[in-house]
Design an enzyme around this catalytic site. Structure first.
Site, mmCIF file in Angstrom:
data_model
loop_
_atom_site.group_PDB
_atom_site.id
_atom_site.type_symbol
_atom_site.label_atom_id
_atom_site.label_comp_id
_atom_site.label_asym_id
_atom_site.label_seq_id
_atom_site.Cartn_x
_atom_site.Cartn_y
_atom_site.Cartn_z
ATOM 1 N N ASP A 15 -13.214 -23.727 -39.826
ATOM 2 C CA ASP A 15 -12.468 -24.138 -41.290
ATOM 3 C C ASP A 15 -12.774 -25.220 -41.925
ATOM 4 O OD1 ASP A 15 -9.134 -23.579 -42.251
ATOM 5 O OD2 ASP A 15 -9.426 -25.916 -42.651
ATOM 6 N N ASP A 63 -8.850 -12.859 -38.507
ATOM 7 C CA ASP A 63 -8.238 -14.286 -39.597
ATOM 8 C C ASP A 63 -7.525 -13.544 -40.744
ATOM 9 O OD1 ASP A 63 -8.246 -16.112 -41.106
ATOM 10 O OD2 ASP A 63 -10.476 -17.078 -40.023
ATOM 11 N N HIS A 92 -7.938 -17.065 -37.081
ATOM 12 C CA HIS A 92 -8.195 -18.296 -37.647
ATOM 13 C C HIS A 92 -8.751 -19.383 -36.280
ATOM 14 C CE1 HIS A 92 -9.216 -20.595 -40.993
ATOM 15 N NE2 HIS A 92 -8.641 -21.499 -40.514
#
Length: 293
Positions: free
Chosen positions: A115, A242, A271
């Protein structure tokens, strides 16, 4: 400047999280990090809206072969939280991580990113390649000028609408492909007990450069371009489920980085791959470290 410091009692008895806190002062703000194991360092960088708790399943295996350093960005986890959303920026987050690396004098680092850890850790790698030897890239991207996906735009809308009532644990539960127990949801919420503790969470989505004129577009595109020359070892390891960074993003990341192995996917992981499949991801990273050390 108004700063919120989450009471230590909020972190008492966290499940599966026996790690001792460490703190580093940066200009009067307290940055928290975990420091486990020994050997060449592995720097684990979290994203939005998590904190070092995200790496709890991975740390035991990684600490068996390396020194694991996992910080909380300012505004997250045990770190101090300026209450002004405008205080936060990509450069400020990056600067705090660079200072941590320099003050701990971390060298021959393996940078593990996911991320927002991606842009931050990959910037560290390309700007200070003398300190970084290996990359592990999980469920992230780097670039700018357009939205990552329609799913991401809906996420940004949710954060904007929720404001100080945003609940990190609820979001992570929604994204967790393998489910998330109530006590884990509470642990992700632990750093953010009141609205004024959530400025960092509210700021991050606004830092994603969704249009060409966004101030972060050029810096992120520069990182992307620099990665085209990265020939040191890199492992691209994504959860396969994801909705923001689909498997095709993993393939593009591996194609971008000359030193990368072919992209690998962990089945039934989303994710937050560290949450869904932390033990599996750690086992693969340990293997990678043993081969490329």
């Amino acid at each position: 400047m108004s700063v919120f410091r989450t009471p230590e009692a909020r972190f008492d008895g966290l499940p599966d999280f026996p790690f001792a806190p460490h703190y580093l002062d940066q200009d009067g703000l307290r940055l928290h990090y975990l420091d486990e194991g020994g050997g060449s360092p592995v720097l684990c960088l979290h994203g939005e809206p998590t904190w070092s708790f995200l790496y709890r399943k991975m740390i035991p295996a990684l600490a068996g072969v390396a020194r694991v350093v996992a910080p909380d960005y300012f505004g997250f986890g045990r770190s101090d939280k300026p209450t002004d959303v405008g205080w936060y920026s990509f450069d400020r987050h990056y600067g705090s991580i660079l200072r941590l690396v320099e003050e701990l004098d971390l060298r021959a680092v393996t940078v593990v990113v996911q991320d927002w850890g991606g842009p931050l850790g990959l910037r560290l790698a390309v700007e200070h390649s003398e300190r970084v030897e290996r990359l592990v890239v999980m469920n992230t991207g780097v670039g700018g000028g357009r939205p990552p996906s329609e799913t991401w735009l809906r996420f940004r809308d949710v954060v904007r609408a929720a404001g100080g009532e945003f609940q990190a644990g609820r979001l992570i539960r929604t994204a967790a492909v393998r489910g998330l127990a109530d006590e884990m949801v509470a642990a992700y919420d632990a750093p953010f007990p009141v609205p004024e503790s959530k400025a960092g969470i509210l700021a991050f989505p606004e830092h994603v450069p969704t249009e060409p004129e966004h101030p972060n577009t050029a810096p992120l595109m520069a990182i992307r371009e620099a990665l085209r020359s990265w020939e040191k070892p890199a492992l691209v390891l994504f959860g396969d489920s994801d909705p923001i960074f689909a498997p095709r993003v993993a393939e593009r990341m591996a194609e971008l980085i000359p030193g990368a192995l072919p992209a690998e996917l962990i089945p039934n992981a989303g994710h937050f791959v560290q949450e869904d499949a932390g033990e599996e991801a750690a086992a693969r990273i340990v293997e990678f470290l043993q081969i490329y050390s």
